[in-house]
Write a protein that holds these residues in place. Structure first.
Motif, PDB file in Angstrom:
ATOM      1  N   ALA A  12       1.464  -2.730  -5.008  1.00 66.01           N
ATOM      2  CA  ALA A  12       0.905  -1.429  -5.371  1.00 66.01           C
ATOM      3  C   ALA A  12      -0.346  -1.108  -4.551  1.00 66.01           C
ATOM      4  CB  ALA A  12       0.587  -1.400  -6.861  1.00 66.01           C
ATOM      5  N   LYS A  13      -1.172  -2.104  -4.311  1.00 63.01           N
ATOM      6  CA  LYS A  13      -2.387  -1.879  -3.519  1.00 63.01           C
ATOM      7  C   LYS A  13      -2.038  -1.475  -2.091  1.00 63.01           C
ATOM      8  CE  LYS A  13      -6.093  -4.473  -1.310  1.00 63.01           C
ATOM      9  NZ  LYS A  13      -6.699  -5.806  -1.128  1.00 63.01           N
ATOM     10  N   ASN A  14      -1.123  -2.216  -1.445  1.00 60.43           N
ATOM     11  CA  ASN A  14      -0.745  -1.873  -0.073  1.00 60.43           C
ATOM     12  C   ASN A  14      -0.071  -0.507  -0.004  1.00 60.43           C
ATOM     13  OD1 ASN A  14      -1.730  -4.377   0.587  1.00 60.43           O
ATOM     14  ND2 ASN A  14       0.258  -5.353   0.767  1.00 60.43           N
ATOM     15  N   ALA A  15       0.740  -0.175  -1.010  1.00 59.34           N
ATOM     16  CA  ALA A  15       1.378   1.148  -1.021  1.00 59.34           C
ATOM     17  C   ALA A  15       0.350   2.257  -1.195  1.00 59.34           C
ATOM     18  CB  ALA A  15       2.427   1.210  -2.127  1.00 59.34           C
ATOM     19  N   ALA A  16      -0.681   2.021  -2.018  1.00 58.36           N
ATOM     20  CA  ALA A  16      -1.718   3.039  -2.216  1.00 58.36           C
ATOM     21  C   ALA A  16      -2.513   3.267  -0.932  1.00 58.36           C
ATOM     22  CB  ALA A  16      -2.645   2.623  -3.353  1.00 58.36           C
ATOM     23  N   ILE A  17      -2.850   2.196  -0.212  1.00 56.57           N
ATOM     24  CA  ILE A  17      -3.589   2.343   1.047  1.00 56.57           C
ATOM     25  C   ILE A  17      -2.707   3.012   2.096  1.00 56.57           C
ATOM     26  CG2 ILE A  17      -4.729   1.057   2.891  1.00 56.57           C
ATOM     27  CD1 ILE A  17      -5.561  -1.006   0.839  1.00 56.57           C
ATOM     28  N   ARG A  18      -1.423   2.695   2.082  1.00 50.58           N
ATOM     29  CA  ARG A  18      -0.502   3.294   3.046  1.00 50.58           C
ATOM     30  C   ARG A  18      -0.294   4.787   2.776  1.00 50.58           C
ATOM     31  NH1 ARG A  18       3.507   0.547   1.711  1.00 50.58           N
ATOM     32  NH2 ARG A  18       2.836  -1.347   2.776  1.00 50.58           N
TER      33      ARG A  18
END
Length: 420
Positions: A286-292
């Protein structure tokens, strides 16, 4: 009976075997028999004159490889024991000189080295720095005691000029020794530890300081272009965490769901979802998707939004309202703080007055003055998504003026009753 058939069979047996039919190929490329031969032959670099003959690349014969002379053995005897010298001589005798002639030839290809090196000496530029000589080693080296250090400080204070400067103390700290013994043993000590193998910074699997980076973060850096320091400075918050169940023919499969937002506090905002059997793995997804998925959010004066906006996801409706940067007035009963309160409240704005989910989104986006209202359903997931949708659907004054064919005029002096 036809006599031509036996004759045809007889001649067919005597004739050379015809080319057999190739089996059906299941590959897209053309078969080897069907490929045409090259029109031009291979050209070597030596035929084109691209390789220059090196004067040093003369033909070496086995007679040119001589054994150690007496003077060379005397030099070796200074560093090696007799047993080691005997082992060296046996090893030299075991090597066939013809092998050295065949394998130790000087290269003539374009990728050859421009110098000859037998790796018998250390180059300070190419290799690690030269080690200190053995004479620098002092077995009686020790650190100074507190009394000896106090004596050095006393002597330095007595020798100070009438108007000392800060540079004098810096010189004292640099020149004063902390050990007793040879000076070379402290300034340039002899070390027997094997030198570290030099590595290029581009070959390190990590940052400049050699830190290891996990594959998901490395993939995120390639996709977004952010550095590791920028990714770590982002404000990340998990707003929704709960367990979900997927019903299959094998039974119920449980997973952990994370809804995370990320922002830099200066107008970038993104939301991401992650689901996995492990909570930590779902959180990272979820963190990587939010930054992406981060997108720029328009901010008026860097603190609030442009006008009132609405967002709707499923049965959840969110209304965001802009607010002025007004000051908070103290109550009348606090008369003793009337003189101090204006200085304390100077620069304070309306603030972010809304529920906790929208408050965290405003913190990540850098919004300081905002009011919000959530009507109908208050589902957490839909509230977050509706808020992101409302923030990204703002109408900028420049777009309105361009759509109407008008010129944008600055009238900020009358906004919010002249509070700006």
């Amino acid at each position: 009976m036809n006599i031509t058939q036996p004759a045809r069979c007889l001649f067919a047996r005597a004739s050379p075997s015809s080319r057999q039919t190739l089996r059906r190929t299941f590959h897209k490329s053309t078969s080897l028999h069907a490929r045409p031969s090259p029109k031009h032959k291979s050209v070597k670099a030596s035929d084109l004159g691209l390789i220059e003959k090196d004067e040093r690349s003369k033909q070496i014969t086995a007679k040119d490889l001589r054994s150690y002379s007496e003077s060379e053995k005397a030099v070796l005897a200074e560093r090696y024991t007799p047993a080691q010298l005997a082992a060296i001589e046996v090893g030299e005798a075991a090597i066939d000189p013809q092998d050295l002639v065949d394998q130790a030839a000087i290269r003539e290809d374009p990728m050859r080295l421009n110098y000859l090196d037998d790796f018998s000496s250390i180059h300070p530029v190419v290799d690690k720095p030269v080690r200190a000589p053995e004479e620098n080693y002092d077995p009686n080296l020790r650190f100074k005691t507190e009394d000896e250090l106090a004596e050095d400080l006393t002597n330095w204070v007595q020798d100070l000029p009438e108007q000392p400067e800060r540079l004098d103390f810096m010189k004292f700290m640099d020149d004063t020794r902390v050990t007793v013994g040879k000076e070379e043993a402290e300034t340039n000590p002899r070390s027997y530890v094997a030198p570290e193998i030099p590595k290029l910074a581009m070959l390190k699997r990590g940052t400049s300081d050699g830190e290891e980076i996990d594959p998901p973060t490395r993939r995120l850096m390639r996709q977004t272009g952010f550095s590791l320091q920028e990714i770590r400075r982002f404000r990340v918050k998990s707003l929704v965490v709960h367990r979900v169940v997927n019903q299959t023919r094998l039974g119920k499969i449980q997973s952990i769901y994370h809804l995370t937002i990320a922002g830099n506090g200066k107008g970038l905002l993104g939301v991401g979802e992650g689901k996995s059997a492990e909570s930590e793995e779902a959180k990272v997804q979820a963190k990587n998707a939010a930054i992406r998925n981060m997108q720029p959010v328009p901010l008026y004066e860097g603190r609030t939004i442009f006008g009132d906006v609405k967002g709707k996801v499923s049965a959840t409706e969110v209304e965001l309202m802009t607010r002025p940067p007004g000051k908070i007035c103290p109550p009348l009963s606090t008369f003793s703080f009337n003189k101090v309160w204006p200085s304390l409240t100077e620069g304070l704005g309306f603030g972010v007055r809304c529920q906790s989910l929208i408050f965290e989104i405003c913190r990540c986006a850098g919004i300081q003055d905002l009011a919000a209202r959530v009507t109908r359903s208050r589902n957490h997931m839909n509230t977050v998504k509706a808020t992101i949708q409302a923030l990204l659907s703002q109408r900028l004054p420049e777009e309105v003026a361009r759509a109407r064919g008008r010129k944008l005029v600055d009238v900020r002096k009358v906004y919010y009753g002249g509070n700006l």
